[in-house]
Design a protein around this motif. Structure first.
Motif, PDB file in Angstrom:
ATOM      1  N   PRO A   1       0.828  -1.218   0.028  1.00  0.00           N
ATOM      2  CA  PRO A   1      -0.065  -0.050   0.146  1.00  0.00           C
ATOM      3  C   PRO A   1       0.848   1.168   0.015  1.00  0.00           C
ATOM      4  N   PRO A   2       0.729   2.329  -0.858  1.00  0.00           N
ATOM      5  CA  PRO A   2       1.454   3.324  -0.890  1.00  0.00           C
ATOM      6  C   PRO A   2       1.076   4.288   0.527  1.00  0.00           C
ATOM      7  N   ALA A   3       1.968   5.218   0.944  1.00  0.00           N
ATOM      8  CA  ALA A   3       1.941   5.960   1.939  1.00  0.00           C
ATOM      9  C   ALA A   3       0.568   7.016   1.972  1.00  0.00           C
ATOM     10  N   VAL A   4       0.397   7.385   0.838  1.00  0.00           N
ATOM     11  CA  VAL A   4      -0.882   8.342   0.646  1.00  0.00           C
ATOM     12  C   VAL A   4      -1.776   7.717  -0.604  1.00  0.00           C
ATOM     13  N   LEU A   5      -2.808   7.309  -0.166  1.00  0.00           N
ATOM     14  CA  LEU A   5      -3.892   6.907  -1.370  1.00  0.00           C
ATOM     15  C   LEU A   5      -5.130   8.037  -1.283  1.00  0.00           C
ATOM     16  N   VAL A   6      -5.427   8.246  -2.618  1.00  0.00           N
ATOM     17  CA  VAL A   6      -6.590   9.134  -2.656  1.00  0.00           C
ATOM     18  C   VAL A   6      -7.609   8.349  -3.557  1.00  0.00           C
ATOM     19  N   THR A   7      -8.751   8.502  -3.176  1.00  0.00           N
ATOM     20  CA  THR A   7      -9.889   7.815  -4.011  1.00  0.00           C
ATOM     21  C   THR A   7     -11.027   9.172  -4.370  1.00  0.00           C
ATOM     22  N   ALA A   8     -11.700   8.915  -5.542  1.00  0.00           N
ATOM     23  CA  ALA A   8     -12.327  10.016  -6.023  1.00  0.00           C
ATOM     24  C   ALA A   8     -13.552   9.129  -6.937  1.00  0.00           C
TER      25      ALA A   8
ATOM     26  N   ALA B   1     -14.354  -2.048  -8.286  1.00  0.00           N
ATOM     27  CA  ALA B   1     -15.121  -2.852  -7.494  1.00  0.00           C
ATOM     28  C   ALA B   1     -14.480  -3.083  -6.054  1.00  0.00           C
ATOM     29  N   TRP B   2     -12.933  -3.240  -6.088  1.00  0.00           N
ATOM     30  CA  TRP B   2     -12.410  -3.454  -4.766  1.00  0.00           C
ATOM     31  C   TRP B   2     -11.658  -2.298  -4.283  1.00  0.00           C
ATOM     32  N   ARG B   3     -12.314  -1.373  -4.511  1.00  0.00           N
ATOM     33  CA  ARG B   3     -11.821   0.014  -3.732  1.00  0.00           C
ATOM     34  C   ARG B   3     -11.619   0.055  -2.231  1.00  0.00           C
ATOM     35  N   ASP B   4     -12.967  -0.607  -1.693  1.00  0.00           N
ATOM     36  CA  ASP B   4     -13.009  -0.659  -0.455  1.00  0.00           C
ATOM     37  C   ASP B   4     -12.224  -1.516   0.331  1.00  0.00           C
ATOM     38  N   GLU B   5     -11.424  -2.817  -0.265  1.00  0.00           N
ATOM     39  CA  GLU B   5     -10.727  -3.924   0.104  1.00  0.00           C
ATOM     40  C   GLU B   5      -9.412  -2.985   0.209  1.00  0.00           C
ATOM     41  N   VAL B   6      -8.950  -1.992  -0.418  1.00  0.00           N
ATOM     42  CA  VAL B   6      -7.700  -1.405  -0.328  1.00  0.00           C
ATOM     43  C   VAL B   6      -7.750  -0.344   0.574  1.00  0.00           C
ATOM     44  N   THR B   7      -8.740   0.478   0.516  1.00  0.00           N
ATOM     45  CA  THR B   7      -8.927   1.349   1.558  1.00  0.00           C
ATOM     46  C   THR B   7      -8.694   1.202   2.956  1.00  0.00           C
TER      47      THR B   7
END
Length: 314
Positions: free
Chosen positions: A271-278, A286-292
């Protein structure tokens, strides 16, 4: 609506290709336009109508330009072909029903914002302009509609033939009282969206152009990789960091499921140090929540969510 999309940059060489007095120059210019936006290839019939027996010269010049642009990519020709041909065909894939809907509709900003043009174009079309402007319009309609998607900036390629019809319509309308009244009404209607929207645009300029501005200080203070999982590229610029992974835009992750799975596994493992979602209404990962879920901290902004403090580090 147009912004910096490729249609804007393809328009000049495309129009020049139809105006120059040489079949070789015309073909070379259409090649430049095609290597900028491949859909401009659908205007190739216009060169045949312009040059007839010499059209082969245009075709040869166009192929020479395409070959010259493509030559540096030959060592990675498979990726080059995938990025410019295969992926675009997959991106433009749509059901027959969706293609029919796209063919028969026009986005409201395009229609209302250019209403005087369309009114004048209808007037010009009724003035028996001949076959060639109609063929030009058919090429523009095909370039606009056959992509399988319907975005406002696609209609840039329809504007030249529409303007050709509009010129004839204006010649007729300015001599008619009813024509002048129709053009005036169209101009007023076209200005209404601008009059309504200019205030909020000025008021919300920073929010629209810096959608993650509220979290910028936290992003700047966090060393390590910055990753954007969404449809904005501006945050990379504002953060002053270049993308470090092969897939850093959500469209290919959705269009190509195997690419999405590769990116998912990569992000979960590292996982990156900073993740931004939009949010993206057309292309949703579909798997955004899994990563966040790997992040302990989050900051909500107008443009999306900034995630900090991953549970493990690369």
């Amino acid at each position: 609506s147009v912004r910096a999309n490729l249609e804007s940059f393809a328009l000049l060489p495309l129009i020049a290709a139809l105006a120059v007095p040489s079949p070789l120059a015309a073909g070379a210019l259409l090649g430049i336009a095609a290597m900028t936006k491949p859909m401009t290839l659908l205007f190739a019939p216009m060169l045949w109508f312009a040059w007839r027996r010499d059209a082969w010269k245009s075709a040869l010049a166009m192929l020479a330009v395409c070959a010259a642009v493509s030559a540096p990519f030959m060592p990675i020709w498979r990726d080059y072909w995938t990025a410019n041909v295969t992926f675009n065909l997959e991106y433009g894939g749509a059901s027959a029903a969706n293609r029919l809907r796209t063919l028969l509709t026009m986005p409201a900003p395009v229609f209302v914002g250019s209403l005087p043009l369309w009114c004048a174009a209808v007037g010009g079309a009724l003035r028996r302009p001949g076959a060639r402007p109609w063929i030009f319009a058919a090429c523009g309609l095909a370039a606009t509609k056959l992509s399988g998607q319907q975005f406002n900036h696609y209609y840039v390629l329809l504007l030249p033939p529409a303007a050709l019809f509009a010129g004839r319509g204006l010649d007729w309308a300015i001599d008619q009282w009813a024509g002048r009244a129709a053009l005036a009404a169209g101009a007023v209607l076209a200005l209404l969206p601008l009059a309504i929207g200019i205030g909020p645009l000025i008021r919300d300029y920073d929010r629209l152009h810096h959608p993650f501005g509220a979290a910028q200080s936290a992003i700047d203070a966090t060393p390590g990789e910055f990753y954007m999982l969404g449809d904005h590229s501006q945050p990379y610029v504002h953060a002053g960091r270049m993308p470090q992974r092969r897939f850093f835009f959500d469209v290919p992750l959705v269009v190509r499921p195997e690419w999405g799975e590769q990116a998912r596994q990569d992000l979960l493992a590292c996982p990156p140090a900073v993740l931004v979602t939009a949010e993206d209404r057309l292309f949703q990962v579909a798997w955004r929540d899994e990563v966040t879920s790997l992040y302990a901290g989050r900051i909500e902004t107008d443009g999306g969510t900034v995630y900090l403090d991953p549970v493990r580090h690369c």
